[in-house]
Write an enzyme that holds these catalytic residues in place. Structure first.
Site, PDB file in Angstrom:
ATOM      1  N   ASP A  13       0.821  -1.004   0.004  1.00 16.95           N
ATOM      2  CA  ASP A  13      -0.063  -0.061  -0.048  1.00 16.95           C
ATOM      3  C   ASP A  13       0.860   1.138  -0.028  1.00 16.95           C
ATOM      4  O   ASP A  13       2.092   0.883   0.264  1.00 16.95           O
ATOM      5  CB  ASP A  13      -0.950   0.000   1.082  1.00 16.95           C
ATOM      6  CG  ASP A  13      -2.103   1.145   1.257  1.00 16.95           C
ATOM      7  OD1 ASP A  13      -2.261   1.430   0.154  1.00 16.95           O
ATOM      8  OD2 ASP A  13      -2.148   1.616   2.513  1.00 16.95           O
ATOM      9  N   ASP A  15      -0.357   4.967   0.870  1.00 16.53           N
ATOM     10  CA  ASP A  15      -0.449   5.998   2.075  1.00 16.53           C
ATOM     11  C   ASP A  15      -0.648   5.149   3.429  1.00 16.53           C
ATOM     12  O   ASP A  15      -1.398   4.225   3.492  1.00 16.53           O
ATOM     13  CB  ASP A  15      -2.082   6.461   1.947  1.00 16.53           C
ATOM     14  CG  ASP A  15      -2.134   7.471   0.803  1.00 16.53           C
ATOM     15  OD1 ASP A  15      -1.378   8.604   0.832  1.00 16.53           O
ATOM     16  OD2 ASP A  15      -2.830   7.510  -0.239  1.00 16.53           O
ATOM     17  N   LYS A 184      -9.280  -2.818  -3.162  1.00 16.81           N
ATOM     18  CA  LYS A 184      -9.236  -3.778  -1.792  1.00 16.81           C
ATOM     19  C   LYS A 184     -10.307  -3.483  -0.977  1.00 16.81           C
ATOM     20  O   LYS A 184     -10.832  -2.375  -0.669  1.00 16.81           O
ATOM     21  CB  LYS A 184      -7.786  -3.222  -1.277  1.00 16.81           C
ATOM     22  CG  LYS A 184      -6.597  -3.352  -2.077  1.00 16.81           C
ATOM     23  CD  LYS A 184      -5.478  -2.916  -1.302  1.00 16.81           C
ATOM     24  CE  LYS A 184      -5.367  -1.628  -1.078  1.00 16.81           C
ATOM     25  NZ  LYS A 184      -3.931  -0.774  -0.652  1.00 16.81           N
ATOM     26  N   ASP A 209      -1.185  -0.896   6.050  1.00 17.83           N
ATOM     27  CA  ASP A 209      -1.596  -0.285   7.424  1.00 17.83           C
ATOM     28  C   ASP A 209      -2.924  -0.429   7.744  1.00 17.83           C
ATOM     29  O   ASP A 209      -3.253  -0.083   8.762  1.00 17.83           O
ATOM     30  CB  ASP A 209      -1.061   1.116   7.282  1.00 17.83           C
ATOM     31  CG  ASP A 209      -2.291   1.978   6.469  1.00 17.83           C
ATOM     32  OD1 ASP A 209      -2.420   1.634   5.304  1.00 17.83           O
ATOM     33  OD2 ASP A 209      -2.741   2.730   7.001  1.00 17.83           O
TER      34      ASP A 209
END
Length: 272
Positions: A13, A15, A184, A209
Site C-alpha cells: 500500500d 498511504d 481492496k 497499514d
C-alpha cells in the site's frame, strides 16, 4: 523453524505505509531502493482513484521515493480493467477525478449521463450533490453500480474526510442498490496486481497499514501479510479482528532487513 516459501515479489500500500500525504515515512525510500537494487518485482497499490499513476509517481518523487510509473496500480486502473473485460467499449457516468476518467478513456469507454450502462463512483475531494443526484436517478433507471473502493474515509492534514465508501452508502440508501467494489479488499484487485508483475501468490508478500482492506485482501488472495503501524490501524486494534496478519512491524523501515534476509537465505528454508 517454520519452512516457508521464498519471497520473490512484493505488493505494498502507499498511504500510511510509504507516505503521509506529501511526507515520506522514514525508511520508505530505503525500502523501495532496496527492492530495486535486489531486482525484486514490486507494485504499489492504492485505493485512491483521484490521481493517475503518473501523478502518484511525481508525488512520491517529491517525497524522495523513486518509483517507476509502471510500478503503481490504482483502484481506478483496476476498475477500468474490470469493465473492459466485462463490457468492452461501453458507456458510463463517472463521478471522480483525473485518475478515474483517464483510466476509463484509456479503455475506450464513453463517459455520458444519457442512459449509461454503468454508474462508476470514485473518489474526489469535491463531491457534487448534483452529480450524486444524477447517479441516483441513473441507477434507478437501470444503470449498473460500480465503485472503485469501499474506504469510508480518507486522510487529510485536517483529519478524516468522507471517501468513496461513504458516498456509495448514501447512493445505496437512496436506491436500494449495492455497488460492486473493485478495489481492496476485493481479491480481484490483488489478482490483477499479481498478473501485472507476473507474480505468484505463494511467493508474494502484501504490506499495508489497514486491517480491513490491506490485510484481509492479502489473506484472501493467499499472500503472506505484514501490517505496519504507521497508518490507520493502531496496535490495540489488531486483536479485535477475526483474522491476523502474518507479521506486525512498527514501520516500513523494519522491512529493509527482511528484503536482504530473504535474498541471502537459502530458498529451501526460509523464515519470516
Amino acid at each position: 523453524m517454520e519452512k516457508l516459501r521464498p519471497v520473490r515479489t512484493w505488493l505494498s500500500d502507499m498511504d500510511g505505509v510509504l507516505v503521509h500525504e506529501e511526507e515520506a515515512i522514514p525508511g520508505a525510500a530505503e525500502f523501495v531502493r532496496r527492492l530495486r537494487e535486489r531486482g525484486r518485482p514490486f507494485l504499489l497499490l492504492t485505493n485512491n482513484s483521484i490521481f493517475t499513476a503518473r501523478d502518484l509517481q511525481a508525488r512520491l518523487s517529491r517525497s524522495g521515493i523513486d518509483v517507476p510509473e509502471e510500478s503503481i496500480w490504482t483502484s481506478a486502473l483496476a476498475t477500468a480493467q474490470f469493465l473492459d473485460k466485462q463490457r468492452p467499449g461501453g458507456t458510463a457516468y463517472v463521478i471522480g477525478e483525473a485518475g478515474l476518467t483517464t483510466a476509463m478513456h484509456s479503455i475506450g469507454y464513453v463517459l455520458t449521463d444519457r442512459d449509461p450502462e454503468y454508474v462508476v463512483l470514485g473518489e474526489t475531494r469535491t463531491y457534487s450533490f448534483e452529480a450524486i443526484t444524477t447517479a441516483i436517478r441513473l441507477i434507478e433507471a437501470g444503470a449498473r453500480f460500480i465503485a472503485t473502493n469501499p474506504d469510508p474515509t480518507g486522510p487529510s492534514q485536517q483529519g478524516s474526510i468522507p471517501a468513496t465508501g461513504s458516498v456509495a452508502a448514501l447512493i445505496t440508501r437512496a436506491t436500494g442498490v449495492e455497488p460492486y467494489f473493485v478495489g481492496k479488499p476485493n481479491p480481484l484487485m490483488m489478482r490483477s496486481a499479481l498478473n501485472r508483475i507476473d507474480a505468484h501468490s505463494e511467493t508474494t508478500v502484501m504490506v499495508g497499514d489497514r486491517m480491513d482492506t490491506d490485510m484481509v485482501s492479502g489473506l484472501e488472495a493467499g499472500l503472506r501479510t505484514i501490517l505496519v503501524l504507521t497508518g490507520s490501524t493502531r496496535p490495540d486494534q489488531v486483536e479485535r479482528f477475526p483474522y491476523r496478519p502474518t507479521h506486525v512491524r512498527d514501520s516500513v523501515a523494519d522491512l529493509v532487513e527482511l528484503v536482504d534476509a530473504w535474498d541471502d537465505v537459502d530458498e529451501s528454508v526460509m523464515d519470516l
